[in-house]
Design a protein around this motif. Structure first.
Motif, PDB file in Angstrom:
ATOM      1  N   ASP A  17      -9.225   4.995   1.421  1.00  0.00           N
ATOM      2  CA  ASP A  17      -7.940   4.373   1.769  1.00  0.00           C
ATOM      3  C   ASP A  17      -6.753   5.319   1.562  1.00  0.00           C
ATOM      4  N   ASN A  18      -6.964   6.404   0.791  1.00  0.00           N
ATOM      5  CA  ASN A  18      -5.863   7.347   0.512  1.00  0.00           C
ATOM      6  C   ASN A  18      -4.640   6.661  -0.099  1.00  0.00           C
ATOM      7  N   TYR A  19      -4.906   5.783  -1.034  1.00  0.00           N
ATOM      8  CA  TYR A  19      -3.826   5.034  -1.697  1.00  0.00           C
ATOM      9  C   TYR A  19      -3.107   5.913  -2.707  1.00  0.00           C
ATOM     10  N   THR A  20      -1.802   5.868  -2.712  1.00  0.00           N
ATOM     11  CA  THR A  20      -1.012   6.517  -3.746  1.00  0.00           C
ATOM     12  C   THR A  20      -0.701   5.475  -4.802  1.00  0.00           C
ATOM     13  N   GLU A  21      -1.230   5.675  -5.994  1.00  0.00           N
ATOM     14  CA  GLU A  21      -1.117   4.641  -7.025  1.00  0.00           C
ATOM     15  C   GLU A  21       0.338   4.399  -7.421  1.00  0.00           C
ATOM     16  N   ILE A  22       0.684   3.133  -7.515  1.00  0.00           N
ATOM     17  CA  ILE A  22       2.051   2.757  -7.883  1.00  0.00           C
ATOM     18  C   ILE A  22       2.220   2.905  -9.389  1.00  0.00           C
ATOM     19  N   THR A  23       3.214   3.671  -9.790  1.00  0.00           N
ATOM     20  CA  THR A  23       3.530   3.799 -11.208  1.00  0.00           C
ATOM     21  C   THR A  23       4.637   2.805 -11.565  1.00  0.00           C
ATOM     22  N   GLY A  78       0.779  -1.232   0.000  1.00  0.00           N
ATOM     23  CA  GLY A  78       0.000   0.000   0.000  1.00  0.00           C
ATOM     24  C   GLY A  78       0.811   1.284   0.000  1.00  0.00           C
ATOM     25  N   LEU A  79       2.053   1.206   0.500  1.00  0.00           N
ATOM     26  CA  LEU A  79       2.873   2.418   0.600  1.00  0.00           C
ATOM     27  C   LEU A  79       4.039   2.435  -0.377  1.00  0.00           C
ATOM     28  N   ALA A  80       4.011   1.540  -1.358  1.00  0.00           N
ATOM     29  CA  ALA A  80       5.180   1.433  -2.250  1.00  0.00           C
ATOM     30  C   ALA A  80       5.486   2.763  -2.941  1.00  0.00           C
ATOM     31  N   PRO A 123      13.479   3.119  -3.752  1.00  0.00           N
ATOM     32  CA  PRO A 123      12.896   2.458  -4.927  1.00  0.00           C
ATOM     33  C   PRO A 123      12.200   1.149  -4.574  1.00  0.00           C
ATOM     34  N   LEU A 124      11.227   0.807  -5.403  1.00  0.00           N
ATOM     35  CA  LEU A 124      10.480  -0.448  -5.263  1.00  0.00           C
ATOM     36  C   LEU A 124      11.154  -1.510  -6.123  1.00  0.00           C
TER      37      LEU A 124
END
Ligand SMILES: [Zn+2]
Length: 207
Positions: free
Chosen positions: A106-112, A73-75, A84-85
């Motif tokens: 959920d306030n998710y920051t979308e993983i690019t 969720g926090l990647a 970096p992921l």
């Protein structure tokens, strides 16, 4: 078991919350975060890292055992903070699917896909060695197709949600058993799961 006289001893600590384990694997001050928090919880994650004395800037990579919201969720938040992921090639397709399970609250920051370090399982040993960690990352499907496990040369294995065979529901039990069998054959002896306590590896899991 490999030996490397130059390697720092490995330490493992749990910075988890909300019934989920997030493991910091450290070789001295070179660290890898295995499983990457719930969406929208960077404040809690930062507080836990601080309490456990893990400076965020010593984390070299994050690694999600699989792309479910409680494991990755926090990647993107970590990427924004400079970490970096690490993505295994078998996981790439699962990343954009994750947002379909997320609610706006959920306030998710979308993983690019930008800024990720994408490698194959075969390339994992060299990458890990470059940050002082002796081990490899193995594809261990069963709970999900994109599930991977981090197996250290000392026998510690980080399995995420790889299903206990007696809990198999919708999963294919033969796929689950094959993943446990692979881990045992490669030397896994202590399981650090995504939820619940550390336990000894049960060799019958692969039967
Ligand atoms: Zn999961």
């Amino acid at each position: 078991m490999r030996k490397n006289l130059l390697a720092e001893p490995i330490t493992i600590i749990n910075v988890g919350y909300r019934s989920t384990n997030f493991w910091v694997v450290s070789a001295g001050r070179s660290r890898l975060l295995v499983d990457v928090g719930w969406p929208g919880s960077m404040g809690t994650m930062r507080a836990n890292l601080k309490r456990m004395d893990v400076p965020l800037n010593e984390i070299r990579y994050t690694l999600a055992t699989h792309f479910h919201i409680d494991h990755a969720g926090l990647a993107q938040d970590f990427k924004r903070a400079g970490v970096p992921l690490l993505v295994i090639d078998v996981q790439v397709e699962a990343i954009p699917v994750m947002k379909t399970w997320i609610k706006p609250a959920d306030n998710y920051t979308e993983i690019t896909l930008e800024g990720n370090t994408t490698i194959s399982c075969a390339g994992s040993r060299a990458l890990l060695e470059s940050i002082g960690i002796l081990g490899e990352i193995l594809h261990t499907p069963g709970h999900s197709e994109d599930s991977v496990s981090l197996l250290l040369d000392d026998g510690s294995v980080f399995t995420g949600d790889l299903t206990q065979p007696d809990h198999v529901g919708l999963e294919d039990p033969s796929v689950v058993a094959a993943s446990w069998r692979l881990l045992w054959e490669r030397g896994a002896r202590r399981v650090y799961p995504g939820h619940g306590p550390i336990r000894p590896m049960d060799p019958t899991l692969g039967e």
